[in-house]
Motif scaffolding. Sequence first.
Motif, mmCIF file in Angstrom:
data_model
loop_
_atom_site.group_PDB
_atom_site.id
_atom_site.type_symbol
_atom_site.label_atom_id
_atom_site.label_comp_id
_atom_site.label_asym_id
_atom_site.label_seq_id
_atom_site.Cartn_x
_atom_site.Cartn_y
_atom_site.Cartn_z
ATOM 1 N N ASN A 1 -29.325 -70.234 113.857
ATOM 2 C CA ASN A 1 -28.253 -71.060 113.316
ATOM 3 C C ASN A 1 -28.791 -72.403 112.823
ATOM 4 O O ASN A 1 -29.723 -72.949 113.402
ATOM 5 C CB ASN A 1 -27.209 -71.336 114.400
ATOM 6 C CG ASN A 1 -26.539 -70.075 114.891
ATOM 7 O OD1 ASN A 1 -25.758 -69.463 114.193
ATOM 8 N ND2 ASN A 1 -26.862 -69.679 116.127
ATOM 9 N N GLY A 2 -28.181 -72.946 111.780
ATOM 10 C CA GLY A 2 -28.531 -74.292 111.326
ATOM 11 C C GLY A 2 -29.983 -74.390 110.908
ATOM 12 O O GLY A 2 -30.467 -73.632 110.067
ATOM 13 N N SER B 1 -27.360 -69.773 122.279
ATOM 14 C CA SER B 1 -26.432 -69.559 121.164
ATOM 15 C C SER B 1 -25.785 -68.181 121.302
ATOM 16 O O SER B 1 -26.492 -67.168 121.301
ATOM 17 C CB SER B 1 -27.176 -69.643 119.832
ATOM 18 O OG SER B 1 -27.788 -70.907 119.678
ATOM 19 N N PRO B 2 -24.446 -68.116 121.406
ATOM 20 C CA PRO B 2 -23.795 -66.820 121.668
ATOM 21 C C PRO B 2 -24.121 -65.746 120.639
ATOM 22 O O PRO B 2 -24.321 -64.580 120.998
ATOM 23 C CB PRO B 2 -22.300 -67.164 121.664
ATOM 24 C CG PRO B 2 -22.249 -68.607 122.067
ATOM 25 C CD PRO B 2 -23.476 -69.227 121.443
ATOM 26 N N ASN B 3 -24.207 -66.114 119.353
ATOM 27 C CA ASN B 3 -24.479 -65.076 118.359
ATOM 28 C C ASN B 3 -25.930 -64.599 118.410
ATOM 29 O O ASN B 3 -26.222 -63.447 118.096
ATOM 30 C CB ASN B 3 -24.069 -65.525 116.947
ATOM 31 C CG ASN B 3 -24.726 -66.803 116.498
ATOM 32 O OD1 ASN B 3 -25.618 -67.340 117.156
ATOM 33 N ND2 ASN B 3 -24.286 -67.314 115.356
ATOM 34 N N VAL B 4 -26.828 -65.454 118.831
ATOM 35 C CA VAL B 4 -28.227 -65.046 118.992
ATOM 36 C C VAL B 4 -28.372 -64.169 120.233
ATOM 37 O O VAL B 4 -29.081 -63.156 120.208
ATOM 38 C CB VAL B 4 -29.146 -66.291 119.059
ATOM 39 C CG1 VAL B 4 -30.575 -65.900 119.398
ATOM 40 C CG2 VAL B 4 -29.100 -67.045 117.731
ATOM 41 N N ILE B 5 -27.687 -64.524 121.312
ATOM 42 C CA ILE B 5 -27.698 -63.693 122.526
ATOM 43 C C ILE B 5 -27.153 -62.302 122.208
ATOM 44 O O ILE B 5 -27.727 -61.279 122.610
ATOM 45 C CB ILE B 5 -26.874 -64.357 123.649
ATOM 46 C CG1 ILE B 5 -27.480 -65.708 124.056
ATOM 47 C CG2 ILE B 5 -26.747 -63.421 124.853
ATOM 48 C CD1 ILE B 5 -28.884 -65.646 124.597
ATOM 49 N N ALA C 1 -36.545 -74.797 128.672
ATOM 50 C CA ALA C 1 -35.705 -74.155 129.686
ATOM 51 C C ALA C 1 -35.566 -72.652 129.477
ATOM 52 O O ALA C 1 -35.330 -71.912 130.428
ATOM 53 C CB ALA C 1 -34.324 -74.805 129.707
ATOM 54 N N GLY C 2 -35.694 -72.200 128.253
ATOM 55 C CA GLY C 2 -35.584 -70.764 127.983
ATOM 56 C C GLY C 2 -34.169 -70.288 127.739
ATOM 57 O O GLY C 2 -33.927 -69.487 126.863
ATOM 58 N N GLY C 3 -33.227 -70.764 128.539
ATOM 59 C CA GLY C 3 -31.845 -70.361 128.389
ATOM 60 C C GLY C 3 -31.631 -68.891 128.679
ATOM 61 O O GLY C 3 -32.500 -68.198 129.220
ATOM 62 N N ARG C 4 -30.470 -68.398 128.291
ATOM 63 C CA ARG C 4 -30.108 -67.004 128.546
ATOM 64 C C ARG C 4 -30.985 -66.032 127.772
ATOM 65 O O ARG C 4 -31.160 -64.883 128.174
ATOM 66 C CB ARG C 4 -28.637 -66.767 128.186
ATOM 67 C CG ARG C 4 -27.648 -67.477 129.087
ATOM 68 C CD ARG C 4 -26.212 -67.316 128.568
ATOM 69 N NE ARG C 4 -25.862 -65.906 128.390
ATOM 70 C CZ ARG C 4 -24.978 -65.455 127.516
ATOM 71 N NH1 ARG C 4 -24.360 -66.290 126.704
ATOM 72 N NH2 ARG C 4 -24.698 -64.165 127.432
ATOM 73 N N MET C 5 -31.528 -66.472 126.652
ATOM 74 C CA MET C 5 -32.303 -65.552 125.828
ATOM 75 C C MET C 5 -33.611 -65.129 126.492
ATOM 76 O O MET C 5 -34.132 -64.050 126.184
ATOM 77 C CB MET C 5 -32.576 -66.149 124.445
ATOM 78 C CG MET C 5 -33.621 -67.232 124.405
ATOM 79 S SD MET C 5 -33.746 -68.048 122.779
ATOM 80 C CE MET C 5 -33.981 -66.701 121.657
ATOM 81 N N ARG D 1 -20.544 -62.434 116.464
ATOM 82 C CA ARG D 1 -21.061 -61.109 116.119
ATOM 83 C C ARG D 1 -21.824 -61.090 114.788
ATOM 84 O O ARG D 1 -22.263 -60.026 114.344
ATOM 85 C CB ARG D 1 -19.906 -60.098 116.023
ATOM 86 C CG ARG D 1 -19.120 -59.934 117.301
ATOM 87 C CD ARG D 1 -19.918 -59.299 118.419
ATOM 88 N NE ARG D 1 -20.391 -57.974 118.039
ATOM 89 C CZ ARG D 1 -21.331 -57.308 118.695
ATOM 90 N NH1 ARG D 1 -21.911 -57.834 119.758
ATOM 91 N NH2 ARG D 1 -21.705 -56.103 118.295
ATOM 92 N N VAL D 2 -21.999 -62.260 114.139
ATOM 93 C CA VAL D 2 -22.545 -62.239 112.777
ATOM 94 C C VAL D 2 -23.965 -61.666 112.708
ATOM 95 O O VAL D 2 -24.332 -61.052 111.700
ATOM 96 C CB VAL D 2 -22.513 -63.626 112.086
ATOM 97 C CG1 VAL D 2 -21.084 -64.060 111.834
ATOM 98 C CG2 VAL D 2 -23.303 -64.659 112.850
ATOM 99 N N PHE D 3 -24.756 -61.824 113.743
ATOM 100 C CA PHE D 3 -26.106 -61.267 113.734
ATOM 101 C C PHE D 3 -26.153 -59.895 114.400
ATOM 102 O O PHE D 3 -26.855 -58.996 113.929
ATOM 103 C CB PHE D 3 -27.092 -62.216 114.408
ATOM 104 C CG PHE D 3 -27.170 -63.575 113.769
ATOM 105 C CD1 PHE D 3 -27.194 -63.719 112.387
ATOM 106 C CD2 PHE D 3 -27.220 -64.727 114.546
ATOM 107 C CE1 PHE D 3 -27.262 -64.974 111.790
ATOM 108 C CE2 PHE D 3 -27.285 -65.979 113.965
ATOM 109 C CZ PHE D 3 -27.307 -66.107 112.599
#
Length: 197
Positions: free
Chosen positions: A53-54, A126-130, A150-154, A101-103
């Motif tokens: 994104n962005g 990022s929800p759409n990346v996840i 941090a890595g995050g959820r991904m 859901r775009v990705f």
Amino acid sequence: MTTKAGMQDAVRVTARLLDAIAADETLCETAAAAARACVAALRAGRKLLICGNGGSAADAQHWAGELVSRFHYDRPGLPAIALTTDSSILTAIGNDYGYDRVFARQVEALGVAGDVLLAISTSGNSPNVIAALQAARERGLGTIGFTGAAGGRMAALCDHCIRIPSDSTPRIQEGHEVLGHAICAMIEAELFPRHAP
């Protein structure tokens, strides 16, 4: 501070980040492993899908351009698709299924087992990346993530998670650009060996 000294200070911040990246053996090995995964997929006749994104969308498009066109030198084009470029697809999916859901929808439509998804999110959340990573794993794609310290959820959804050693979005983006370029260069050199300038 719009002075020469201010500019030098701003550049030094980035230079310190690049030094930290170069000194981080684990990070460099992860990035090299990501490049090897891309090379293996391309050798097998598969493709790379890239999303973010962005500013990360700009990176996705930039890296796809480097691979489809050229990086250091002329050679055959490589199959890489930025999932950020088709406004009709993006707006149709956003309207019909929601922006998250775009990705993922594109991964479902275009991705096949053995392809590789490169997913970029400075936060790692990022929800759409996840959702794209989840769709990729369900379909047997390889997964490479670019994120921050941090890595995050991904992180849990990536075969290779490239974590830039910073919590600052601009610094993370700068790190992504450097390592993304390095991966493009390694892919090109491995698949089409030639002395690069």
